[in-house]
Design an enzyme around this catalytic site. Sequence first.
Site, PDB file in Angstrom:
ATOM      1  N   GLY A   4       0.822  -1.211   0.000  1.00 41.70           N
ATOM      2  CA  GLY A   4       0.000   0.000   0.000  1.00 41.70           C
ATOM      3  C   GLY A   4       0.854   1.257   0.000  1.00 41.70           C
ATOM      4  O   GLY A   4       0.420   2.314   0.495  1.00 41.70           O
TER       5      GLY A   4
ATOM      6  N   ASN B 264       1.732   3.282  -2.401  1.00 42.22           N
ATOM      7  CA  ASN B 264       1.188   4.422  -3.155  1.00 42.22           C
ATOM      8  C   ASN B 264       0.084   5.129  -2.361  1.00 42.22           C
ATOM      9  O   ASN B 264      -0.078   6.340  -2.433  1.00 42.22           O
ATOM     10  CB  ASN B 264       0.654   3.962  -4.516  1.00 42.22           C
TER      11      ASN B 264
ATOM     12  N   HIS C 220      11.407   0.375  -0.835  1.00 37.40           N
ATOM     13  CA  HIS C 220      11.067  -1.027  -0.569  1.00 37.40           C
ATOM     14  C   HIS C 220      12.257  -1.763   0.045  1.00 37.40           C
ATOM     15  O   HIS C 220      12.210  -2.976   0.223  1.00 37.40           O
ATOM     16  CB  HIS C 220      10.715  -1.758  -1.877  1.00 37.40           C
TER      17      HIS C 220
ATOM     18  N   ARG D 197       1.772  -5.134   5.760  1.00 35.16           N
ATOM     19  CA  ARG D 197       0.462  -5.657   5.360  1.00 35.16           C
ATOM     20  C   ARG D 197       0.473  -7.172   5.535  1.00 35.16           C
ATOM     21  O   ARG D 197       1.544  -7.796   5.404  1.00 35.16           O
ATOM     22  CB  ARG D 197       0.217  -5.299   3.884  1.00 35.16           C
TER      23      ARG D 197
ATOM     24  N   MET E 252      -8.635   7.728  -5.168  1.00 36.10           N
ATOM     25  CA  MET E 252      -7.323   7.525  -5.796  1.00 36.10           C
ATOM     26  C   MET E 252      -7.459   6.790  -7.124  1.00 36.10           C
ATOM     27  O   MET E 252      -6.756   7.091  -8.073  1.00 36.10           O
ATOM     28  CB  MET E 252      -6.378   6.776  -4.840  1.00 36.10           C
TER      29      MET E 252
ATOM     30  N   LYS F   2      -7.939  -3.873  -6.132  1.00 38.05           N
ATOM     31  CA  LYS F   2      -9.144  -4.074  -5.311  1.00 38.05           C
ATOM     32  C   LYS F   2      -9.125  -3.211  -4.053  1.00 38.05           C
ATOM     33  O   LYS F   2     -10.155  -2.781  -3.574  1.00 38.05           O
ATOM     34  CB  LYS F   2      -9.263  -5.539  -4.914  1.00 38.05           C
ATOM     35  N   GLY F   3      -7.933  -3.038  -3.507  1.00 38.05           N
ATOM     36  CA  GLY F   3      -7.795  -2.175  -2.325  1.00 38.05           C
ATOM     37  C   GLY F   3      -8.548  -2.685  -1.113  1.00 38.05           C
ATOM     38  O   GLY F   3      -9.073  -1.891  -0.337  1.00 38.05           O
TER      39      GLY F   3
HETATM   40  P1  A3P Z   1      -4.523  -4.887  -4.145  1.00 40.32           P
HETATM   41  O1  A3P Z   1      -3.707  -5.435  -5.262  1.00 40.32           O
HETATM   42  O2  A3P Z   1      -4.804  -5.913  -3.078  1.00 40.32           O
HETATM   43  O3  A3P Z   1      -5.768  -4.207  -4.609  1.00 40.32           O
HETATM   44  P2  A3P Z   1       1.662  -0.651  -3.524  1.00 40.32           P
HETATM   45  O4  A3P Z   1       1.197   0.742  -3.661  1.00 40.32           O
HETATM   46  O5  A3P Z   1       2.640  -0.829  -2.390  1.00 40.32           O
HETATM   47  O6  A3P Z   1       2.142  -1.205  -4.814  1.00 40.32           O
HETATM   48  O7  A3P Z   1       0.407  -1.529  -3.064  1.00 40.32           O
HETATM   49  C1  A3P Z   1      -0.658  -1.740  -3.939  1.00 40.32           C
HETATM   50  C2  A3P Z   1      -1.854  -2.248  -3.151  1.00 40.32           C
HETATM   51  O8  A3P Z   1      -2.412  -1.165  -2.385  1.00 40.32           O
HETATM   52  C3  A3P Z   1      -2.969  -2.723  -4.090  1.00 40.32           C
HETATM   53  O9  A3P Z   1      -3.637  -3.776  -3.398  1.00 40.32           O
HETATM   54  C4  A3P Z   1      -3.833  -1.469  -4.194  1.00 40.32           C
HETATM   55  O10 A3P Z   1      -5.143  -1.693  -4.626  1.00 40.32           O
HETATM   56  C5  A3P Z   1      -3.780  -1.004  -2.741  1.00 40.32           C
HETATM   57  N1  A3P Z   1      -4.175   0.404  -2.617  1.00 40.32           N
HETATM   58  C6  A3P Z   1      -3.743   1.461  -3.349  1.00 40.32           C
HETATM   59  N2  A3P Z   1      -4.379   2.583  -2.968  1.00 40.32           N
HETATM   60  C7  A3P Z   1      -5.230   2.227  -1.966  1.00 40.32           C
HETATM   61  C8  A3P Z   1      -6.164   2.951  -1.186  1.00 40.32           C
HETATM   62  N3  A3P Z   1      -6.360   4.254  -1.352  1.00 40.32           N
HETATM   63  N4  A3P Z   1      -6.876   2.263  -0.253  1.00 40.32           N
HETATM   64  C9  A3P Z   1      -6.695   0.936  -0.081  1.00 40.32           C
HETATM   65  N5  A3P Z   1      -5.827   0.200  -0.808  1.00 40.32           N
HETATM   66  C10 A3P Z   1      -5.097   0.834  -1.739  1.00 40.32           C
END
Ligand code: A3P
Length: 313
Positions: A68, A70, A128, A150, A252, A270-271
């Site tokens: 998460g 981003n 990371h 996570r 977002m 999916k978030g």
């Molecule tokens: P999913 O693939 O389970 O949907 P990163 O930014 O470290 O690459 O992580 C990506 C994960 O964070 C993805 O998970 C993405 O959907 C989720 N994510 C990004 N923005 C989010 C938000 N505002 N709320 C919840 N989850 C979010």
Amino acid sequence: MEKSRIKSVDFMVKAIAAANTMHRDELLFYYKGILYPRTICSPETFKALESFEARRDDVILAGYPKSGTNWLSQILTDLIAISQKKTPGSESSLIAEEQEVISYLEVGDAEKYERMTKLPSPRFMVTHLRPENLPESIFQNNAKILLLIRNPKDVATSYYHFSNGMALLPSYETWDDFFTDFMTKKMAWGCCFEYLSEWNKYADKENIMTITYEDVKENPALSVKNIAMFLGIPLTEEQLQLVVERSSFQSMKKNSDKTHGSFGNILFRKGGVSDWKNLFTEDQSKKMDKVFEEHIAGTKLGKRLKYDLYCKA
Ligand code: A3P
């Protein structure tokens, strides 16, 4: 789209084009025993990173891929804008233009650290990397670190889908193949469990705040409040609501065309919590439970993950 965003999307477009010309086996390279994507990282940049001079007021978001990062980047960028008396999302809030093209510390060219010396404080960066691979000055100078973790089953699930959508990473024909690689340290940025146990050694440090994806999901307002407090940024109720609203998954995702270009579709998937239940077999689930139990469960970070709540069927 903002200028810095255009530059960063452009950087990714070029990296993806380069990756598309490469064979699957060439996409990653080892540096000090850990795999990284060749199109965006390089041994020269890692070498240059060693002498990076952190500042006490640097804000660093650390998280394993797909935790998460981003999402939390959005929250932190808005909080920093507020601390500078700017309105989040407004033109004037764009620290961005002088900011590094790519906020990921280890991504980009080896000269970026020299350019970063000219950036005004507070600088914001994401990484990371495991702590032992970060420049020592980050810990010596007590830069502020927000450590995002996570639950590993959702991390693996998210990483699987991301690997299959993102040309920079090797794709997988089956989830089973991915799972085997995930459990045997074949992921870019290394093994998720080692990441947790290495960071666990730092979890008690005063300049580090740990937060879980699941906690932010459960109570975004409280999480934003706690992060702001950690950074020493006072917030009005109105500012708090604005940061929470702008960082919701729906906002977002809707805005992702502007912030991440076509890459946004892959990123904002999916978030949610527990999507792992759609992929893991019972056997895979037990295998991960065993590794977690053996290496992470008893640690401070292990407890923070509330594994039984989020990772048991
Ligand atoms: P999913 O693939 O389970 O949907 P990163 O930014 O470290 O690459 O992580 C990506 C994960 O964070 C993805 O998970 C993405 O959907 C989720 N994510 C990004 N923005 C989010 C938000 N505002 N709320 C919840 N989850 C979010």
